[in-house]
Structure formats: structure tokens, C-alpha cells
Write a protein that holds these residues in place. Structure first.
Motif, PDB file in Angstrom:
ATOM      1  N   SER A  27       0.836  -1.213   0.000  1.00  0.00           N
ATOM      2  CA  SER A  27       0.000   0.000   0.000  1.00  0.00           C
ATOM      3  C   SER A  27       0.867   1.257   0.000  1.00  0.00           C
ATOM      4  CB  SER A  27      -0.940  -0.004   1.213  1.00  0.00           C
ATOM      5  OG  SER A  27      -0.194  -0.031   2.424  1.00  0.00           O
ATOM      6  N   SER A  28       2.032   1.211   0.676  1.00  0.00           N
ATOM      7  CA  SER A  28       2.929   2.374   0.666  1.00  0.00           C
ATOM      8  C   SER A  28       3.519   2.584  -0.722  1.00  0.00           C
ATOM      9  CB  SER A  28       4.057   2.172   1.688  1.00  0.00           C
ATOM     10  OG  SER A  28       3.555   2.095   3.000  1.00  0.00           O
ATOM     11  N   PHE A  29       3.913   1.495  -1.374  1.00  0.00           N
ATOM     12  CA  PHE A  29       4.459   1.623  -2.717  1.00  0.00           C
ATOM     13  C   PHE A  29       3.394   2.083  -3.720  1.00  0.00           C
ATOM     14  CE2 PHE A  29       7.948  -1.411  -1.386  1.00  0.00           C
ATOM     15  CZ  PHE A  29       8.947  -0.453  -1.479  1.00  0.00           C
ATOM     16  N   GLU A  30       2.157   1.627  -3.534  1.00  0.00           N
ATOM     17  CA  GLU A  30       1.069   2.089  -4.415  1.00  0.00           C
ATOM     18  C   GLU A  30       0.858   3.587  -4.257  1.00  0.00           C
ATOM     19  OE1 GLU A  30      -2.297  -0.247  -3.395  1.00  0.00           O
ATOM     20  OE2 GLU A  30      -1.614  -2.051  -4.446  1.00  0.00           O
ATOM     21  N   ARG A  31       0.906   4.057  -3.032  1.00  0.00           N
ATOM     22  CA  ARG A  31       0.754   5.503  -2.802  1.00  0.00           C
ATOM     23  C   ARG A  31       1.934   6.259  -3.401  1.00  0.00           C
ATOM     24  NH1 ARG A  31      -3.421   8.465  -2.064  1.00  0.00           N
ATOM     25  NH2 ARG A  31      -4.216   6.800  -0.707  1.00  0.00           N
ATOM     26  N   ALA A  32       3.133   5.693  -3.306  1.00  0.00           N
ATOM     27  CA  ALA A  32       4.317   6.334  -3.896  1.00  0.00           C
ATOM     28  C   ALA A  32       4.172   6.433  -5.411  1.00  0.00           C
ATOM     29  CB  ALA A  32       5.575   5.559  -3.523  1.00  0.00           C
ATOM     30  N   LEU A  33       3.672   5.370  -6.044  1.00  0.00           N
ATOM     31  CA  LEU A  33       3.464   5.413  -7.495  1.00  0.00           C
ATOM     32  C   LEU A  33       2.419   6.459  -7.870  1.00  0.00           C
ATOM     33  CD1 LEU A  33       3.501   1.612  -8.430  1.00  0.00           C
ATOM     34  CD2 LEU A  33       5.154   3.339  -9.128  1.00  0.00           C
ATOM     35  N   PHE A  34       1.387   6.587  -7.048  1.00  0.00           N
ATOM     36  CA  PHE A  34       0.337   7.571  -7.316  1.00  0.00           C
ATOM     37  C   PHE A  34       0.871   8.999  -7.217  1.00  0.00           C
ATOM     38  CE2 PHE A  34      -3.070  10.328  -5.668  1.00  0.00           C
ATOM     39  CZ  PHE A  34      -3.976  10.227  -6.717  1.00  0.00           C
ATOM     40  N   LEU A  35       1.834   9.220  -6.304  1.00  0.00           N
ATOM     41  CA  LEU A  35       2.363  10.565  -6.077  1.00  0.00           C
ATOM     42  C   LEU A  35       3.586  10.874  -6.939  1.00  0.00           C
ATOM     43  CD1 LEU A  35       2.127  10.714  -2.172  1.00  0.00           C
ATOM     44  CD2 LEU A  35       0.634  11.863  -3.814  1.00  0.00           C
ATOM     45  N   ALA A  36       4.083   9.907  -7.699  1.00  0.00           N
ATOM     46  CA  ALA A  36       5.266  10.139  -8.532  1.00  0.00           C
ATOM     47  C   ALA A  36       4.966  11.207  -9.575  1.00  0.00           C
ATOM     48  CB  ALA A  36       5.710   8.844  -9.199  1.00  0.00           C
ATOM     49  N   GLU A  37       5.880  12.171  -9.699  1.00  0.00           N
ATOM     50  CA  GLU A  37       5.663  13.302 -10.597  1.00  0.00           C
ATOM     51  C   GLU A  37       6.397  13.170 -11.919  1.00  0.00           C
ATOM     52  OE1 GLU A  37       6.792  16.751  -8.420  1.00  0.00           O
ATOM     53  OE2 GLU A  37       5.071  16.650  -7.047  1.00  0.00           O
ATOM     54  N   ASN A  38       7.336  12.236 -12.035  1.00  0.00           N
ATOM     55  CA  ASN A  38       8.069  12.067 -13.284  1.00  0.00           C
ATOM     56  C   ASN A  38       8.525  10.619 -13.400  1.00  0.00           C
ATOM     57  OD1 ASN A  38      10.568  11.870 -11.701  1.00  0.00           O
ATOM     58  ND2 ASN A  38      10.413  14.099 -11.496  1.00  0.00           N
ATOM     59  N   GLU A  39       9.103  10.295 -14.559  1.00  0.00           N
ATOM     60  CA  GLU A  39       9.524   8.919 -14.812  1.00  0.00           C
ATOM     61  C   GLU A  39      10.659   8.481 -13.891  1.00  0.00           C
ATOM     62  OE1 GLU A  39      10.497   8.664 -18.904  1.00  0.00           O
ATOM     63  OE2 GLU A  39       8.406   8.658 -19.582  1.00  0.00           O
ATOM     64  N   GLU A  40      11.480   9.438 -13.475  1.00  0.00           N
ATOM     65  CA  GLU A  40      12.597   9.109 -12.572  1.00  0.00           C
ATOM     66  C   GLU A  40      12.067   8.571 -11.250  1.00  0.00           C
ATOM     67  OE1 GLU A  40      16.957   9.680 -11.883  1.00  0.00           O
ATOM     68  OE2 GLU A  40      15.797  10.338 -13.609  1.00  0.00           O
ATOM     69  N   GLU A  41      11.090   9.254 -10.664  1.00  0.00           N
ATOM     70  CA  GLU A  41      10.524   8.802  -9.399  1.00  0.00           C
ATOM     71  C   GLU A  41       9.788   7.485  -9.579  1.00  0.00           C
ATOM     72  OE1 GLU A  41       8.125  11.972  -7.963  1.00  0.00           O
ATOM     73  OE2 GLU A  41       9.823  13.283  -7.497  1.00  0.00           O
TER      74      GLU A  41
END
Length: 472
Positions: free
Chosen positions: A379-393
Motif C-alpha cells: 500500500s505504501s508503494f502504491e501511494r508512492a506510485l500515485f504521487l510520482a511526478e516524473n519517470e525518474e521517481e
């Protein structure tokens, strides 16, 4: 009944509505040409002119105390190098000078220059000083920008270009027609004018001329002007001259900002031990000053003395328990010291403070995984993917998911999103070699070597694969 225009402009300025403030001041300055001379008295016109100058400056103002990035131009034109090979523990340009008994670079990720990755994004710790021209030309991995970092001076040029947007009709002040000697004799106007020239127009030469005339008019007794001359010298790359000005200013007035500027000079001269001594002397005069303690911690961290850096970051939290940089760096240190449960406490503290971004949830996911709290990991990684602002993140998150799931598909996704990162390619090569897909392993290893030619593990893997292919 409306407010008096000058008072209204001042109200806008205090509320940081700089565009509205400048517009009101512009209306006050629209008078017949004969009335637009700056008289000896402090008139309404002078007040409006001063306020508009300050408003335009604040719109593009950037705090220069933090250490800025050193790029290709500074690397090639470095005229301040004293010795090619510095003694261990006395230089920031030598990787692998760890002294504090902290985690080894093999455990803690490092940049291409060999410096451990910090827990907090700072301009001076993203890529380190390039050791070769080839590394300098490559696009560095940085959380601040996806473009190549050319030089610190390039950033100032972009700031000067951006300042044009604040005056679409042309410059507010025509610097070529200014009588700097006249303004240097008016202290109430000279300081605002200097900051406008230095920050808004990015004209260091005229700013330096004005500061020199003003400090001469003040009979060299005004410490503020000496600091500004030092800033101009620093911007021009004259670090020894800047050092003299900052030291002279400190003799007249003890100021924390001046200590930080002087330490910035020593760091650019690659004298971290001198900067450490300066910070510690400053703490004797300003006990408990957070910026000074944090400066010491940063230097120790850049010198690979991780344990000492952690101790000073803890001292920072004793003075300010909401200091984001200290919390992030201590959490990162605990994670790489094989204490994910303790690191999780610090990252949760950041979440409670309102920090809500991809990097934080990415770290939370890793801490939960290694602390065996599997219910919160995905769930933490899913939230991180949702908040990623660019391809690097996004690539960073998929890269960590690849470790969690031990799946080649996820690592291949990371390598396709960020082909300049060597880590996903290397891990794809390792996993492919484990499952017996040697051709895919060799291809991925070659891509890893292209992204980071100096990676020893990649070179060893390629050597092993070549030996295996030769035996077939």
C-alpha cells in the motif's frame, strides 16, 4: 473609503502580494517627468520607488546561503586547487574517506563520485564533483532536475531571464543610466537598489560597484555592505577576496548568516576542516543555533563520517524537533544500519508533520518490508506510485518493488522508464544470470556498464559471462 495608495502598497508587500504591490507603486510613480527626480528628502516618490524595487526583488529572490551545485564549468576552470592529492579526511572530493565507522559504501548506495547518498535532497549532494570529463558531460541523477547541470552560473542566468517576466514592458530601472555615486550616498535607497541589481537583474558588476561606493561612503564601518561585496566576489569566483570581506564583516558584527557565507567559501575551496572549525567557533558565540549544527552535520556526512553526522543531527532535533532534514537523515542512517523499525518511526513522524510525497512513501514501503510489516508494504508503494511526478521517481519505486517481489518484469519496467540508471539494468542482469538466461543477463550488464562505466560489480559480471561464453 479606500486606503491611501502608499499604505495599500505596503500592506500588499507585508502580505507577500508582490505583484499587486508593484502595480500600486507603478501608479504612484506615474507623474510628470519634472517630478520624478529623487530629491534629497525622502519623498512619497522615493518611498514608492523603494517599495517597488523591493517587491520586484522578492519576486525572484533565492537564498544563496545553501551550497550550490558545482558543474562542468567550475570543474574545468578551477583555479583554487592547492594539491592534486589531499590528505585523507581533509577533502570533499575524495570518495571513500570514511572515518566514523558507519555503514560501508557497499551497503549504503553511493553516487558516481563515491559519496553516500544522503537522506535529504540538497544541491551539493546530488552528484558530487565529477572525476572525469566524461562523467561531467553525462546527465547526473538528481531529484531536482532532469536536465544536465552545466554550472552554477547557468542557474543565475536563468534567474535573470525569469526576472524579465516580472516586467513585461521592459526593465524598471535602466542600469546604464544610473549614477551609482549619487545612490551610494543615500543609504535608504542604496540597499534596496543593490538587492534589485544583484537578485533581479543579475548584474554582479554594477552591484559590486555600488557596494564598493557605498561602503566607502560609510567609511568602511558598515558590516552589511562588506557582506554584499563578499557575495559579489563569490559569484565572480574570487573566493579569497570574498573570504577577506566576510572575515572583516564578522569582526564588526557577529552574524550567523555571515558565518554561513564564509563556510560556503571554504567548502568551495575544498577546506571542510576549516569550515568545521568555523561552525564550532560560531556555536561558542551562538549556542544551540540550528543552522550551524546542521552545517557541521552536512560536512561530516559529505566526508563519509556518517556516525558523527548522525550525532549532530540528533543535536539539531534537540533544538528543533520538527527539522525535516535532520529527521530524514537520521531515518536514512538507521535504515542503512539495519534498523528499519527505528527508521520507520522517523519517517512516520515526517508523515505526521504533513510531508506527503513519493519519496517518503517509497521509504516507508522499504522500511515496512524489512521490518516484516508486509500489510503496509504494497500500500505504501502504491501511494508512492500515485504521487510520482516524473519517470525518474516512478522508476525508483518500481526498482524497489523489484527487490520486494524479486521479479524481473518490474526491474525491466524501471530500466525502460529510466535507461540512464545503472541499478535496474544490473539487477536484471543478476536475476537473469540466476535463472540461467545468460544472453539476457549479458545484454543487461552491457547497458549497466554504459550507464555507469566505473561500477565494479558490473565489470565482474561481464567478465564471468565472457568466460562462460568462451567455454561453450
Amino acid at each position: 473609503m479606500g486606503l491611501e495608495p502608499l499604505f495599500q502598497a505596503w500592506s500588499y508587500f507585508r502580505r507577500r502580494k508582490f505583484r499587486e504591490c508593484a502595480d500600486v507603486c507603478s501608479q504612484l510613480l506615474e507623474r510628470p517627468p519634472g517630478e520624478q527626480e529623487l530629491d534629497s528628502e525622502y519623498t512619497v516618490f522615493q518611498a514608492a520607488w523603494n517599495l517597488k524595487t523591493r517587491a520586484l526583488t522578492e519576486m525572484v529572490y533565492v537564498d544563496e546561503i545553501d551550497m550550490d551545485q558545482e558543474g562542468i564549468a567550475e570543474m574545468i576552470l578551477d583555479e583554487n586547487a592547492i594539491a592534486q592529492v589531499a590528505r585523507p579526511g581533509t577533502s570533499l572530493k575524495l570518495p571513500g574517506t570514511s572515518q566514523g565507522g558507519g555503514p560501508s559504501p557497499a551497503v549504503r548506495p553511493v553516487t558516481q563520485s563515491g559519496r553516500p547518498i544522503t537522506g535529504f535532497v540538497r544541491p551539493s549532494t546530488q552528484s558530487g564533483r565529477p572525476s572525469t570529463m566524461e562523467q561531467a558531460i553525462r546527465t547526473p541523477r538528481t531529484a531536482l532536475t532532469a536536465r544536465p547541470i552545466t554550472s552554477a552560473s547557468g542557474g543565475y542566468v536563468r534567474l535573470g531571464t525569469a526576472s524579465m517576466l516580472t516586467n513585461p514592458d521592459g526593465p524598471f530601472i535602466n542600469l546604464s543610466r544610473l549614477n551609482l555615486t549619487k545612490y551610494a550616498q543615500k543609504p535608504k535607497l542604496a540597499k534596496a537598489l543593490f538587492e534589485y541589481i544583484f537578485h533581479h537583474e543579475n548584474d554582479v558588476k554594477n552591484a559590486l560597484d555600488l557596494a564598493a561606493l557605498a561602503t566607502e561612503h560609510a567609511q568602511f564601518k558598515d558590516w552589511w555592505w562588506k557582506v554584499q561585496i563578499g557575495k559579489c566576489y563569490y559569484r565572480l569566483g574570487l573566493y579569497r577576496e570574498a573570504e577577506k570581506q566576510f572575515k572583516s564583516a564578522l569582526k564588526q558584527q557577529d552574524m550567523v548568516d555571515t558565518i554561513l557565507y564564509l563556510a560556503k567559501v571554504y567548502l568551495r575551496l575544498d577546506q571542510p576542516v576549516t569550515a568545521l572549525n568555523l561552525f564550532k567557533q560560531g556555536l561558542d558565540r551562538f549556542p544551540g543555533e540550528v543552522t550551524l549544527i546542521c552545517g557541521i552535520a552536512r560536512i561530516y556526512e559529505e566526508m563519509n563520517n556518517i556516525s558523527s553526522a548522525a550525532e549532530y543531527y540528533k543535536d539539531v532535533l534537540k533544538q528543533d524537533n520538527t527539522h525535516v532534514e535532520a529527521i530524514a537523515c537520521i531515518g536514512s542512517n538507521h535504515f542503512y544500519s539495519d534498523q528499519p523499525e527505528i527508521a520507520l518511526r522517523f519517517y512516520r513522524r515526517l508523515l505526521q508533520m504533513g510531508v506527503y510525497n513519493c519519496q517518503l512513501f517509497n521509504n516507508l514501503g522499504l522500511c515496512c518490508f524489512y521490518a516484516q510489516q508486509y500489510d503496509m508494504t504494497l500500500s505504501s508503494f502504491e501511494r508512492a506510485l500515485f504521487l510520482a511526478e516524473n519517470e525518474e521517481e516512478t522508476a525508483d519505486v518500481w526498482y524497489n518493488l523489484g527487490h520486494v517481489a524479486v521479479a524481473r518484469a518490474l526491474l525491466q519496467t524501471a530500466s525502460s522508464l529510466a535507461p540512464h540508471m545503472y541499478e535496474p539494468h544490473f539487477n536484471v542482469a543478476i536475476l537473469s544470470e540466476k535463472v540461467g538466461d545468460l544472453q539476457r543477463s549479458y545484454t543487461a550488464a552491457q547497458k549497466s556498464e554504459e550507464a555507469f562505466p566505473g561500477h565494479v560489480d558490473t565489470q565482474q559480471l561481464i567478465k564471468q559471462l565472457k568466460e562462460h561464453f568462451a567455454m561453450l
